[in-house]
Design an enzyme around this catalytic site. Structure first.
Site, PDB file in Angstrom:
ATOM      1  N   GLY A 228       0.754  -1.248   0.000  1.00 25.09           N
ATOM      2  CA  GLY A 228       0.000   0.000   0.000  1.00 25.09           C
ATOM      3  C   GLY A 228       0.779   1.290   0.000  1.00 25.09           C
ATOM      4  O   GLY A 228       1.511   1.596  -0.930  1.00 25.09           O
ATOM      5  N   GLY A 229       0.601   2.045   1.072  1.00 23.25           N
ATOM      6  CA  GLY A 229       1.192   3.367   1.168  1.00 23.25           C
ATOM      7  C   GLY A 229       2.701   3.378   1.161  1.00 23.25           C
ATOM      8  O   GLY A 229       3.316   4.418   0.902  1.00 23.25           O
ATOM      9  N   HIS A 256      -5.001  15.794   4.230  1.00 19.54           N
ATOM     10  CA  HIS A 256      -5.566  14.475   4.514  1.00 19.54           C
ATOM     11  C   HIS A 256      -7.058  14.671   4.812  1.00 19.54           C
ATOM     12  O   HIS A 256      -7.494  14.596   5.961  1.00 19.54           O
ATOM     13  CB  HIS A 256      -4.811  13.879   5.709  1.00 19.54           C
ATOM     14  CG  HIS A 256      -5.155  12.464   6.005  1.00 19.54           C
ATOM     15  ND1 HIS A 256      -5.021  11.922   7.267  1.00 19.54           N
ATOM     16  CD2 HIS A 256      -5.616  11.468   5.225  1.00 19.54           C
ATOM     17  CE1 HIS A 256      -5.394  10.655   7.244  1.00 19.54           C
ATOM     18  NE2 HIS A 256      -5.762  10.359   6.015  1.00 19.54           N
ATOM     19  N   SER A 278      -7.349   8.495  11.808  1.00 24.08           N
ATOM     20  CA  SER A 278      -7.878   7.157  11.543  1.00 24.08           C
ATOM     21  C   SER A 278      -8.859   6.756  12.643  1.00 24.08           C
ATOM     22  O   SER A 278      -8.746   7.191  13.792  1.00 24.08           O
ATOM     23  CB  SER A 278      -6.741   6.138  11.455  1.00 24.08           C
ATOM     24  OG  SER A 278      -6.029   6.093  12.666  1.00 24.08           O
ATOM     25  N   CYS A 280     -11.953   7.540  13.021  1.00 24.44           N
ATOM     26  CA  CYS A 280     -12.816   8.618  13.501  1.00 24.44           C
ATOM     27  C   CYS A 280     -14.010   8.874  12.590  1.00 24.44           C
ATOM     28  O   CYS A 280     -14.638   9.926  12.669  1.00 24.44           O
ATOM     29  CB  CYS A 280     -12.003   9.902  13.673  1.00 24.44           C
ATOM     30  SG  CYS A 280     -10.794   9.833  15.010  1.00 24.44           S
ATOM     31  N   LYS A 282     -14.125   8.814   9.067  1.00 21.15           N
ATOM     32  CA  LYS A 282     -13.871   9.571   7.839  1.00 21.15           C
ATOM     33  C   LYS A 282     -14.560   8.964   6.619  1.00 21.15           C
ATOM     34  O   LYS A 282     -15.279   9.651   5.888  1.00 21.15           O
ATOM     35  CB  LYS A 282     -12.356   9.639   7.619  1.00 21.15           C
ATOM     36  CG  LYS A 282     -11.934  10.502   6.456  1.00 21.15           C
ATOM     37  CD  LYS A 282     -10.409  10.518   6.365  1.00 21.15           C
ATOM     38  CE  LYS A 282      -9.948  11.419   5.250  1.00 21.15           C
ATOM     39  NZ  LYS A 282      -8.504  11.303   5.046  1.00 21.15           N
ATOM     40  N   THR A 283     -14.338   7.671   6.389  1.00 25.64           N
ATOM     41  CA  THR A 283     -14.922   7.031   5.206  1.00 25.64           C
ATOM     42  C   THR A 283     -16.440   7.028   5.291  1.00 25.64           C
ATOM     43  O   THR A 283     -17.132   7.220   4.286  1.00 25.64           O
ATOM     44  CB  THR A 283     -14.386   5.598   5.056  1.00 25.64           C
ATOM     45  OG1 THR A 283     -12.965   5.644   4.974  1.00 25.64           O
ATOM     46  CG2 THR A 283     -14.920   4.942   3.803  1.00 25.64           C
ATOM     47  N   ASN A 393      -5.812  -4.626   9.025  1.00 26.00           N
ATOM     48  CA  ASN A 393      -5.498  -3.560   8.061  1.00 26.00           C
ATOM     49  C   ASN A 393      -5.654  -4.047   6.621  1.00 26.00           C
ATOM     50  O   ASN A 393      -5.028  -3.507   5.711  1.00 26.00           O
ATOM     51  CB  ASN A 393      -4.080  -3.027   8.291  1.00 26.00           C
ATOM     52  CG  ASN A 393      -3.840  -1.699   7.586  1.00 26.00           C
ATOM     53  OD1 ASN A 393      -4.707  -0.836   7.546  1.00 26.00           O
ATOM     54  ND2 ASN A 393      -2.664  -1.533   7.007  1.00 26.00           N
ATOM     55  N   ARG A 426     -11.559  11.550  17.994  1.00 29.19           N
ATOM     56  CA  ARG A 426     -12.368  10.588  18.763  1.00 29.19           C
ATOM     57  C   ARG A 426     -12.220  10.964  20.231  1.00 29.19           C
ATOM     58  O   ARG A 426     -11.263  10.569  20.892  1.00 29.19           O
ATOM     59  CB  ARG A 426     -11.882   9.162  18.489  1.00 29.19           C
ATOM     60  CG  ARG A 426     -12.645   8.081  19.249  1.00 29.19           C
ATOM     61  CD  ARG A 426     -12.123   6.693  18.930  1.00 29.19           C
ATOM     62  NE  ARG A 426     -12.652   6.192  17.674  1.00 29.19           N
ATOM     63  CZ  ARG A 426     -13.755   5.453  17.546  1.00 29.19           C
ATOM     64  NH1 ARG A 426     -14.458   5.120  18.621  1.00 29.19           N
ATOM     65  NH2 ARG A 426     -14.158   5.034  16.363  1.00 29.19           N
TER      66      ARG A 426
END
Length: 612
Positions: A228-229, A256, A278, A280, A282-283, A393, A426
């Site tokens: 990935g990243g 971000h 992450s 929290c 977002k998606t 993940n 959060r």
């Protein structure tokens, strides 16, 4: 595609430009990397199909059942290569102070020597893929170009989903447009120095890893990881770490952030950007299905936004990516049906479980797991196994165009105008459900102090806070305090056209430890109030920490929210907030005198207002 034709540089040219510079760079790196061959990627369906067939034949991808997931694949990584490696991620600025206390710094020339030693011969026995790509619509005024070299066909195919890979990028490079050079190797040559060839493995990688950014020269070097990243260098490495430096130097923002298009029942359109660390929400916000009638939310981007003042003076934003690289576990019909629907086909899944019928599964996809699976490590799994079937993940890689609620404007070249910016963490304590910043400086202070509670709060205290300013902690390519100063300068430039700034917190808990707000689709009620504030039709109460909704301004119809829970969601405990101010002062002290005076003034003002 074949390599583009080689133009000849004029005799005595001080520096090569255009395709000549690109060819010279590829030749120089090929001499160092020593691949068996070079393939230029053009992003075409035909080339992508050839690469996926090759990966399946090599055992690096598993083709899923085409009846369930057409043109979709599963990959399984080495168990040691499953996430970003922040301790091996380096910002190699010329001056250590420019990296700041939140980044790992290494002296550039020493790191270059280390990298050349690691990369020497690292592609022996493998193919070097040259991937020309655009971040943002090709040729757009907010877009940037890059070229990635990689010895991973998996990465080359993933880049074709996550970015715009096309021969048209080479046309722009030929015309003289600048581009960011990025180099990636899994660090697992198949031929040793004696010429002895060894068998490949399903997921080649190296125990030693480097993810290195050189801000001044806009270079990225990644070694040892295929994940990935760490390996798809257009994502966090370019789109945030390098782009944030470019944005500082050129007067824009690389963030971000998600962007959503919100339409009211009256047909008014708003565009909101939002930064969340992450875990929290977002998606879920990026693909929100509102619970309240008449409102619609569409996705512009789910992870990264580039924002620049437009000709009209307003802040405009694009999605620099072309795909979603999402966390699979927890993504299900109940939590994010939109994301699940986007994964109907043309998707690469990594480290999820394989069903007996050739489809995929992960925790949270369905309420009940299948009776038998092959887990992410290739082992038999049943519900009695006592371990996750998918890695926590595990990921999906899919084109943004497949999202059923993607906004028509998601890839317009000049971006969308941003009406409001949201920050959220959060937080079990202190932070209310929603608050509006008084002005841009106050909003930057809110962004700079985003945090999530890592430990439960003792009675009357605040739990241990993990600071993640602007949700950029792992991704800012320069000193975080200088980044805050850049945001303040942007506010001065935008003036009266600056977006409104809000703070949200879906995770406030009651004294009994339960969440006070239902979240998910009900968050649309907060989005509605923010939209009404932007258009000037909703009132607010001035408090020490910002502007809160007036009584009855939030649409709570049908929610059944107890009055005491509503009160607790907006409760401001002076002593707890003063304790948080002390923690913020300690945090700012990490950055020394580089903290902008405007932010220390905001902290002092907050204390004064709390004590008033």
């Amino acid at each position: 595609m074949t390599a583009p034709p080689r133009p000849t540089a004029p005799p005595g040219a001080a520096a090569l430009t255009g395709l000549a510079a690109l060819h010279a760079w590829v030749d120089e790196l090929a001499a160092l990397l020593q691949p068996d061959g070079i393939v230029w990627c053009d992003g075409s369906r035909g080339q992508t199909d050839r690469l996926t067939k090759q990966l399946v034949a090599e055992g690096k991808l598993i083709r899923l059942n085409p009846e369930w997931r057409p043109n979709s694949f599963l990959s399984r990584t080495d168990p040691s290569d499953v996430a970003r490696v922040e301790d091996r991620t380096f910002i190699c600025s010329l001056d250590e102070a420019d990296a700041g206390p939140t980044n790992n710094w290494r002296e550039p020339e020493g790191m270059r020597a280390e990298l050349r030693e690691a990369f020497a011969g690292s592609m022996r026995g493998r193919t070097l893929y040259v991937v020309p790509f655009s971040m943002g619509p090709i040729g757009g005024p907010l877009s940037q170009l890059g070229v990635q070299l990689t010895d991973s066909a998996y990465v080359a195919v993933s880049m074709g989903i996550m970015t715009r890979v096309a021969s048209a990028v080479l046309d722009l490079i030929a015309a003289g447009q600048p581009w960011v050079p990025t180099v990636h190797s899994v660090g697992a040559p198949l031929v040793d120095e004696a010429g002895v060839r060894q068998e490949d493995v399903a997921w080649p990688c190296n125990p030693v890893k480097y993810i290195v950014q050189f801000p001044e020269t806009r270079e990225i070097w990644s070694y040892g990881s295929g994940y990935g990243g760490n390996a798809i260098l257009a994502k966090k490495c370019f789109a945030l770490r390098i782009a944030s430096v470019m944005a500082r130097d050129e007067g824009w923002l690389a963030e971000h952030m998600l962007i959503v298009k919100v339409t009211s029942p009256e047909g008014r359109v708003f565009h909101f950007a939002a930064a969340f660390p992450s875990s929290c929400g977002k998606t879920n916000l990026a693909m929100l299905k509102p619970s309240i009638p008449g409102w619609t939310v569409e996705t512009v981007c789910d992870d990264i936004a580039w924002l620049r003042p437009g000709p009209d003076g307003r802040l405009r934003a694009i999605n620099p990516e072309a795909g979603f690289f999402g966390v699979a576990p927890g993504t299900g019909e109940l939590t994010n049906k939109t994301a699940v629907e986007a994964l109907w086909g043309n998707t690469i899944f990594t480290n999820v479980a394989l069903r007996d019928d050739g489809d995929v599964w992960w925790e949270g996809l369905t309420a009940e797991p299948p009776a038998h699976l092959i887990d992410w490590e290739g082992n038999d799994w049943t519900p009695a196994s006592g371990r996750p079937a998918a890695h926590p993940n595990s990921r999906f890689t899919v084109s943004a165009a497949q999202c059923p609620v993607i906004a028509d404007e998601w890839d317009v070249v000049d971006g969308v105008p941003i009406d409001a910016i949201l920050f959220g963490g959060r937080r079990a304590t202190n932070v209310p459900l929603v608050a509006q910043a008084r002005d841009w400086k106050h909003g930057v202070f809110i962004g700079a102090t985003i945090s999530s509670e890592q430990t439960a709060a003792a009675e009357g205290t605040v739990g241990e806070l993990r600071r993640d300013p602007f949700a950029m902690l792992p991704f800012c390519g320069y000193n975080m305090a200088d980044y805050w100063a850049h945001w303040l300068r942007m506010g001065e430039k935008l003036g009266a056209d600056a977006p409104a700034i809000f703070q949200v917190n879906w995770f406030r808990k009651g004294d009994d430890g339960r969440f006070l707000w239902p979240g998910f689709s009900e968050n649309a009620r907060v989005i509605e109030w923010i939209a009404r504030r932007v258009e000037g039709s909703a009132g607010a109460e001035e408090t020490a920490i910002g502007r809160l909704p007036l009584a009855d301004e939030l649409d709570l119809d049908g929610l059944g929210l107890p009055a005491e829970d509503l009160a607790a969601l907006f409760d401001i405990d002076t002593e707890r907030w003063l304790a948080e101010c002390a923690l913020t002062e300690q945090y700012f002290a990490r950055f020394g005198p580089r903290v902008p005076p405007a932010l220390t003034a905001e902290l002092a003002s907050l204390r004064d207002k709390l004590r008033a």
